[in-house]
Design a protein around this motif. Structure first.
Motif, short mmCIF file in Angstrom:
data_model
loop_
_atom_site.label_atom_id
_atom_site.label_comp_id
_atom_site.label_asym_id
_atom_site.label_seq_id
_atom_site.Cartn_x
_atom_site.Cartn_y
_atom_site.Cartn_z
N ALA A 1 14.83 4.46 10.57
CA ALA A 1 13.66 3.29 10.03
C ALA A 1 12.82 3.12 11.24
N ALA A 2 11.85 2.52 11.01
CA ALA A 2 10.58 2.08 12.18
C ALA A 2 10.57 0.66 11.89
N PRO A 3 10.72 0.01 12.93
CA PRO A 3 10.54 -1.52 13.01
C PRO A 3 8.80 -1.71 13.04
N VAL B 1 0.99 -1.30 -0.02
CA VAL B 1 0.12 0.07 0.12
C VAL B 1 0.84 1.36 -0.06
N SER B 2 1.84 1.28 0.94
CA SER B 2 2.55 2.47 1.05
C SER B 2 3.62 3.06 -0.42
N ALA C 1 4.14 11.30 -2.60
CA ALA C 1 4.68 11.36 -1.24
C ALA C 1 5.69 11.24 -0.79
N ASP C 2 6.57 12.03 -0.13
CA ASP C 2 7.89 11.68 0.58
C ASP C 2 7.63 10.93 1.71
N ILE C 3 6.88 10.91 2.70
CA ILE C 3 6.66 9.96 3.67
C ILE C 3 5.19 9.24 3.74
N VAL C 4 5.28 8.03 3.92
CA VAL C 4 3.90 7.36 4.05
C VAL C 4 4.08 6.23 5.15
N GLY C 5 3.01 6.42 5.86
CA GLY C 5 2.97 5.34 7.05
C GLY C 5 1.71 4.77 7.23
N ILE D 1 4.38 0.17 9.16
CA ILE D 1 5.39 0.45 8.08
C ILE D 1 5.46 2.08 8.09
N PHE D 2 6.65 2.66 7.86
CA PHE D 2 6.97 3.89 7.32
C PHE D 2 8.08 4.11 6.54
N GLU D 3 7.67 4.59 5.19
CA GLU D 3 8.60 4.61 4.22
C GLU D 3 8.97 6.04 4.15
#
Length: 399
Positions: free
Chosen positions: A214-216, A177-178, A187-191, A207-209
């Motif tokens: 980084a987000a585990p 999805v992200s 988008a620069d940031i998707v979570g 998830i955070f792209e």
């Protein structure tokens, strides 16, 4: 626009030819799109207030020709422009108009006293022709970009819907999805943030792209601020100035990266009125996608809806798998229980026979004790394997 400015400067002998466009995300701001002639490539992308001669030309859609530009009281360029154009004399501000809409202005200036300046006085119509063609090109490019962007949204949503109908695990589904959202929206940031029905004080970041930190998966975050507002209300939040939105309170480890976000969206991921989580999308200030993305909140919500359906489907499948596992465990338990009871019953019969045949009083007492122990074991097995679950009808515990 680069070609327009360079060719116009070369043909007319102008000191500089500049294309300044209206920022549709902020109509009070102009963006320098291209510079020809003078070596000032670093001007491209510079934003400035919509004021002075340019504002007059754009607002009135009327060409302005000024014989001595610095002497005109309306001359109010950005500081960078003023320093580079101290020797200019004649200047023109020609509005870029297409279908009645002012898209910006074409600015052309000549060095004071040059031969090109004197010749330019008779070339106003030629400059106007350049501006007319430039406006037509701008309009056509924007229409093409809108169509291409629309097709990209449809393609991404279709691919995502087909993928989420297959058997995928939660993390893979949310990662997809992200990624698709980033490709379609820029988008620069998707979570993706998931609500936990068993924990009203925290949420889980799946998830955070786009973050350097980084987000585990399943990182626990406090249920607070804008995320909590969306989870509680089920209403989306779309803000052009996300960091100034009331309730803005990002996790401390991401505060510096979120500080650069201009446009931000928090979309509820809901099914049948239940908000399962929140989809976040953010664009850094002055991102080339920021203006278009602001008008595409509905498409972002579609992605949130697809993500919610995927989560609901995965959760339902997990519940079904758990039910199947429980049923299988119950079946095995009953089979094992039957076998054990049969063996205990056979052992009990053997003990009864041995008790009747025994002549030693102490042996009889020992055999009787063993028989009682077997009876107790049989009762415990029946209680463990064959009693009703506390949740079954007729087996509610009394208060």
């Amino acid at each position: 626009m680069g070609v327009v400015s360079e060719r116009l400067a070369a043909i007319s002998g102008a000191e500089a030819a500049i294309v300044a466009l209206v920022d549709h995300g902020d109509p009070k701001t102009l963006v320098c799109e291209a510079v020809g002639g003078i070596d000032m490539a670093h001007w491209v992308g510079v934003r400035s207030p919509r004021r002075g001669l340019l504002a007059v030309a754009i607002d009135t859609q009327t060409p302005l020709i000024v014989a001595d530009l610095p002497a005109d009281e309306r001359y109010d360029p950005p500081a960078e422009w003023r320093k580079a154009m101290t020797d200019v004399g004649m200047g023109m501000a020609i509005p870029l108009v297409a279908s009645g809409e002012s898209l910006g202005a074409l600015v052309v200036v000549w060095r004071r006293g040059s031969d090109a300046e004197r010749a330019a006085r008779s070339e106003v119509d030629d400059v106007q022709m350049f501006a007319t063609h430039a406006a037509a090109v701008l309009q056509r490019v924007r229409i093409q970009q809108q169509h291409a962007r629309s097709d990209l949204w449809l393609e991404a949503a279709g691919q995502l819907a087909r993928l989420l109908l297959t058997d995928v695990d939660r993390d893979h589904a949310m990662h997809t999805v992200s990624k698709r959202l980033q490709q379609a929206s820029g988008a620069d940031i998707v979570g993706v943030i998931i609500a936990d029905a068993g924990d009203t004080t925290n949420v889980a970041s799946v998830i955070f792209e786009g973050l350097e930190t980084a987000a585990p998966p399943d990182m626990r975050l406090p249920r607070q601020g804008l995320v909590a507002a969306v989870l509680d209300s089920g209403e989306a939040i779309v803000s052009k100035d996300y960091t100034r939105q009331q309730g803005y309170d990002p996790p401390a480890q991401w505060s510096s990266e979120f500080a650069a976000v201009g446009l931000g969206m928090l979309m509820p991921m809901a099914v049948d009125g239940e908000v399962l989580g929140v989809l976040f999308a953010g664009w850094r200030r002055n991102s080339p996608h920021e203006q278009d993305a602001f008008t595409e909140a509905e498409q972002v919500q579609t992605f949130a809806d697809l993500a919610a359906l995927a989560l609901y489907r995965i959760r339902s499948q997990d519940c079904h798998d758990q039910l199947v596992a429980l049923q299988e465990r119950d079946r095995l338990a009953r089979e094992v229980g039957d076998t054990m009871l049969q063996r205990l019953y056979a052992a009990g019969l053997q003990l009864v026979t041995s008790h009747d045949l025994a002549a030693e009083p102490q042996l009889k007492r020992n055999l009787m004790t063993t028989m009682h122990t077997l009876d107790q074991a049989s009762d415990e097995i029946r209680n463990v394997f064959f009693r009703k679950s506390p949740t079954e009808p007729g087996n509610e515990q009394e208060s």
